[in-house]
Design a protein around this motif. Structure first.
Motif, PDB file in Angstrom:
ATOM      1  N   THR A 128      18.537  80.803   8.848  1.00 37.13           N
ATOM      2  CA  THR A 128      17.961  80.156   7.805  1.00 37.13           C
ATOM      3  C   THR A 128      18.334  78.888   7.568  1.00 37.13           C
ATOM      4  N   GLY A 129      19.607  78.861   7.814  1.00 36.98           N
ATOM      5  CA  GLY A 129      20.521  77.718   7.005  1.00 36.98           C
ATOM      6  C   GLY A 129      21.092  77.967   5.628  1.00 36.98           C
TER       7      GLY A 129
ATOM      8  N   THR B  89      23.476  79.823   4.720  1.00 37.02           N
ATOM      9  CA  THR B  89      25.228  79.818   4.591  1.00 37.02           C
ATOM     10  C   THR B  89      25.446  78.095   4.531  1.00 37.02           C
TER      11      THR B  89
HETATM   12  P1  5GP Z   1      22.045  81.909   8.243  1.00 39.17           P
HETATM   13  O1  5GP Z   1      22.755  81.677   6.862  1.00 39.17           O
HETATM   14  O2  5GP Z   1      21.626  80.313   8.611  1.00 39.17           O
HETATM   15  O3  5GP Z   1      20.573  82.453   7.758  1.00 39.17           O
HETATM   16  O4  5GP Z   1      22.750  82.536   9.312  1.00 39.17           O
HETATM   17  C1  5GP Z   1      23.685  81.825   9.838  1.00 39.17           C
HETATM   18  C2  5GP Z   1      25.146  82.836   9.590  1.00 39.17           C
HETATM   19  O5  5GP Z   1      24.878  84.277  10.240  1.00 39.17           O
HETATM   20  C3  5GP Z   1      26.163  82.305  10.653  1.00 39.17           C
HETATM   21  O6  5GP Z   1      27.419  82.165   9.947  1.00 39.17           O
HETATM   22  C4  5GP Z   1      26.360  83.080  11.830  1.00 39.17           C
HETATM   23  O7  5GP Z   1      27.757  83.389  11.994  1.00 39.17           O
HETATM   24  C5  5GP Z   1      25.630  84.482  11.509  1.00 39.17           C
HETATM   25  N1  5GP Z   1      24.622  84.853  12.554  1.00 39.17           N
HETATM   26  C6  5GP Z   1      23.128  85.413  12.375  1.00 39.17           C
HETATM   27  N2  5GP Z   1      22.829  85.687  13.397  1.00 39.17           N
HETATM   28  C7  5GP Z   1      23.573  85.650  14.523  1.00 39.17           C
HETATM   29  C8  5GP Z   1      23.721  85.686  16.048  1.00 39.17           C
HETATM   30  O8  5GP Z   1      22.676  86.014  16.576  1.00 39.17           O
HETATM   31  N3  5GP Z   1      25.023  85.515  16.477  1.00 39.17           N
HETATM   32  C9  5GP Z   1      25.894  84.881  15.974  1.00 39.17           C
HETATM   33  N4  5GP Z   1      26.983  84.630  16.430  1.00 39.17           N
HETATM   34  N5  5GP Z   1      25.988  84.495  14.692  1.00 39.17           N
HETATM   35  C10 5GP Z   1      25.049  85.022  13.906  1.00 39.17           C
END
Ligand code: 5GP
Length: 174
Positions: free
Chosen positions: A125-126, A128
């Motif tokens: 989602t971005g 983080t």
């Molecule tokens: P966002 O905040 O962009 O939704 O999620 C990104 C965060 O979730 C990253 O810090 C990442 O490490 C973790 N993450 C979510 N799905 C995956 C995945 O399929 N593989 C890995 N390596 N990390 C993931």
């Protein structure tokens, strides 16, 4: 034919929950060629750019961010989970699929005007990354480039949470 970075990623269906296709980086970093490709290609993203510091988040962002900083001859700043950093911090809480999480950075880790290269393993989602951007900007830094090893393009973070930033990924999954 030479090895590609994509070949080093392992995809695990239904981890950690049914319906999730988990993209596992452990097989990138345990492979000397894969790890080198990932770090070199992240460094290439900022070729010719003026960067002062690299920032990565706990914990997989450390694995890629620290060697990128070393290779670029820059310092590395950690965005850590709540309660881990020993000095005065700035913090940002963001939503997860279930509940929320908080990341912290040392207040003196970014000085006003610093140009930041933000590195992480994967963007969905971005959320983080957006939390880290907020902290960097509150400290007066400017995020000039955001580099991911992988993106889950279906979430469209580039046009949503990270809209307006210079974002690049080495591998794109739907
Ligand atoms: P966002 O905040 O962009 O939704 O999620 C990104 C965060 O979730 C990253 O810090 C990442 O490490 C973790 N993450 C979510 N799905 C995956 C995945 O399929 N593989 C890995 N390596 N990390 C993931």
């Amino acid at each position: 034919m030479s090895k590609k970075l994509e070949d080093c990623v392992t995809t695990i269906p239904d981890f950690p929950k049914p319906g999730i296709m988990f993209r596992d980086i452990t097989t990138i970093i345990s492979d000397p060629e894969g790890f080198k490709m990932a770090v070199d290609q992240l460094c290439d993203m900022v070729k010719g750019m003026d960067i002062d510091i690299v920032v990565g988040s706990e914990s997989r962002g450390f694995i890629f961010g620290a060697p990128v900083a070393y290779a670029l001859g820059k310092g590395f700043v950690m965005a850590r989970k709540k309660g881990k950093l020993p000095r005065e911090t700035i913090s940002e809480t963001y939503d997860l699929e279930y509940g929320s999480a908080t990341l912290e950075m040392h207040k003196d880790s970014i000085r006003p005007g610093m140009k930041v290269f933000l590195v992480d393993d994967l963007v969905a989602t971005g959320g983080t990354t957006a939390a880290i951007i907020k902290m960097v900007e509150k400290l007066g830094g400017k995020v000039v480039k955001i580099g991911f090893v992988m993106e889950l393009a279906g979430f469209d973070a580039k046009n949503k949470a990270l809209k307006g930033y210079d974002v690049e990924s080495l591998i794109s999954y739907p």
